[in-house]
Design an enzyme around this catalytic site. Structure first.
Site, PDB file in Angstrom:
ATOM      1  CG  ASN A 193      -1.692   1.248   1.426  1.00 50.03           C
ATOM      2  OD1 ASN A 193      -1.768   2.072   0.515  1.00 50.03           O
ATOM      3  ND2 ASN A 193      -2.304   1.395   2.596  1.00 50.03           N
ATOM      4  CE  LYS A 236      -0.026   3.156   4.837  1.00 45.26           C
ATOM      5  NZ  LYS A 236       0.114   3.209   6.290  1.00 45.26           N
ATOM      6  CG  HIS A 247      -5.563   1.785   5.389  1.00 49.12           C
ATOM      7  ND1 HIS A 247      -5.094   2.760   6.246  1.00 49.12           N
ATOM      8  CD2 HIS A 247      -4.557   0.904   5.212  1.00 49.12           C
ATOM      9  CE1 HIS A 247      -3.837   2.479   6.556  1.00 49.12           C
ATOM     10  NE2 HIS A 247      -3.486   1.363   5.949  1.00 49.12           N
ATOM     11  CD  GLU A 253      -2.627   5.431   6.885  1.00 51.58           C
ATOM     12  OE1 GLU A 253      -2.625   5.443   5.644  1.00 51.58           O
ATOM     13  OE2 GLU A 253      -1.710   4.911   7.555  1.00 51.58           O
ATOM     14  CD  GLU A 259      -3.076  -2.475   7.384  1.00 48.66           C
ATOM     15  OE1 GLU A 259      -2.059  -2.770   6.753  1.00 48.66           O
ATOM     16  OE2 GLU A 259      -3.653  -1.399   7.251  1.00 48.66           O
ATOM     17  N   GLY A 294       3.002   2.401  10.708  1.00 50.69           N
ATOM     18  CA  GLY A 294       3.923   3.510  10.503  1.00 50.69           C
ATOM     19  C   GLY A 294       4.667   3.937  11.762  1.00 50.69           C
ATOM     20  CB  SER A 347       5.913  -1.726  11.767  1.00 49.64           C
ATOM     21  OG  SER A 347       5.474  -0.404  12.019  1.00 49.64           O
TER      22      SER A 347
HETATM   23  P1  13P Z   1       3.429   0.385   7.615  1.00 58.60           P
HETATM   24  O1  13P Z   1       3.947  -0.890   7.005  1.00 58.60           O
HETATM   25  O2  13P Z   1       4.132   1.609   7.084  1.00 58.60           O
HETATM   26  O3  13P Z   1       3.359   0.319   9.088  1.00 58.60           O
HETATM   27  O4  13P Z   1       1.904   0.552   7.093  1.00 58.60           O
HETATM   28  C1  13P Z   1       1.041  -0.501   7.209  1.00 58.60           C
HETATM   29  C2  13P Z   1      -0.195  -0.163   6.465  1.00 58.60           C
HETATM   30  O5  13P Z   1      -0.935   0.718   6.862  1.00 58.60           O
HETATM   31  C3  13P Z   1      -0.478  -0.896   5.232  1.00 58.60           C
HETATM   32  O6  13P Z   1      -1.765  -0.634   4.772  1.00 58.60           O
END
Ligand code: 13P
Length: 253
Positions: A9, A11, A96, A98, A168, A174, A214
């Protein structure tokens, strides 16, 4: 047999030149290395057509990072399931954290989006997971149960089998902090048991459940070795080909 999957992803990262460079690098990697998992990318929507043009042989799955809960019409800025189908996309990330955090998305929205995606033959990757406060207060199992039930349990058995789930935990996204493989396995088994109780074990065993938060080259192999973890949804480490390919290799024995 359910699939092993490594999905990236992106983002809101990469300009068009960086996006194209990565897509070429990934294609080159895929063509020159045997992989033991499906490989998907979810670039910004602007670059989906480019990915589709490049990955004509469908060797890499192409996902949008979101899609509308409406079929079509006056929804400025939105992308519909029908549009994704028309360009030959594989599917869409849905729910997601976010999107939930910054755009007020709920599991009811996810439920509508998942149905629309399935109606168009797209694969929804439904994301869920608890916040840090919810984990600290010991509510993580209950939170994930509610999320799973609201978003998925109006689907038929035939429909839910086509959904991929990504657990997640919000506190691991992140942050550099990863759920331990055992913590992740506990929730993955929990989700699979919920599905087994509602739809039967055969159905639950067909569904790929990915871990996200992560994941890095250093921890991927151990996370993927857990019995109910069928791969990863990768953020930061999916932005460069060296790390992403090492994570893909987490499935090589
Ligand atoms: P990270 O791998 O940067 O922690 O992000 C995970 C994520 O949100 C994948 O959709």
């Amino acid at each position: 047999m359910r699939k092993n999957i490594v999905a990236g992803n992106w983002k809101m990262n990469k300009n068009v030149f960086e996006a194209q460079q990565f897509m070429f690098q990934l294609l080159d990697y895929k063509r020159n290395n045997a992989t033991n998992c499906e490989v998907y990318i979810a670039p910004p929507a602007l670059y989906l057509m480019m990915a589709k043009d490049l990955y004509k042989a469908n060797e890499i799955g192409i996902f949008s990072q979101d899609m509308s809960e409406h079929g079509s019409g006056a929804y400025t800025g939105e992308i519909s399931a029908g549009m994704l189908e028309s360009i030959g996309a594989t599917g869409a990330l849905i729910g997601h954290s976010e999107r939930r955090q910054y755009h007020g998305e709920t599991d009811s929205h996810c439920n509508r989006k998942i149905k629309l995606a399935l109606d168009k033959g797209l694969t929804p990757i439904y994301c869920n997971g608890e916040t840090l406060e919810q984990r600290k207060s010991g509510k993580h199992l209950e939170v994930v149960k509610n999320q799973t039930e609201v978003a998925l349990f109006t689907l038929s058995a035939a429909e839910i089998k086509k959904v991929v789930i990504a657990y997640e935990p919000v506190w691991a996204i992140g942050t550099g902090e990863t759920a331990s493989p055992d913590q992740a396995q506990e929730i993955h088994a929990h989700i699979r048991n919920l599905i087994a109780d509602k739809y039967g074990k055969d159905v639950a065993d067909e569904i790929s459940i990915l871990y996200g938060g992560s994941v890095k080259p250093e921890n991927a192999k151990e996370i993927f070795s857990k019995p109910d973890i069928d791969g990863g949804l990768i953020g930061g480490a999916a932005l460069n080909i060296v790390d992403f390919s090492k994570i893909i290799e987490g499935f090589n024995v």
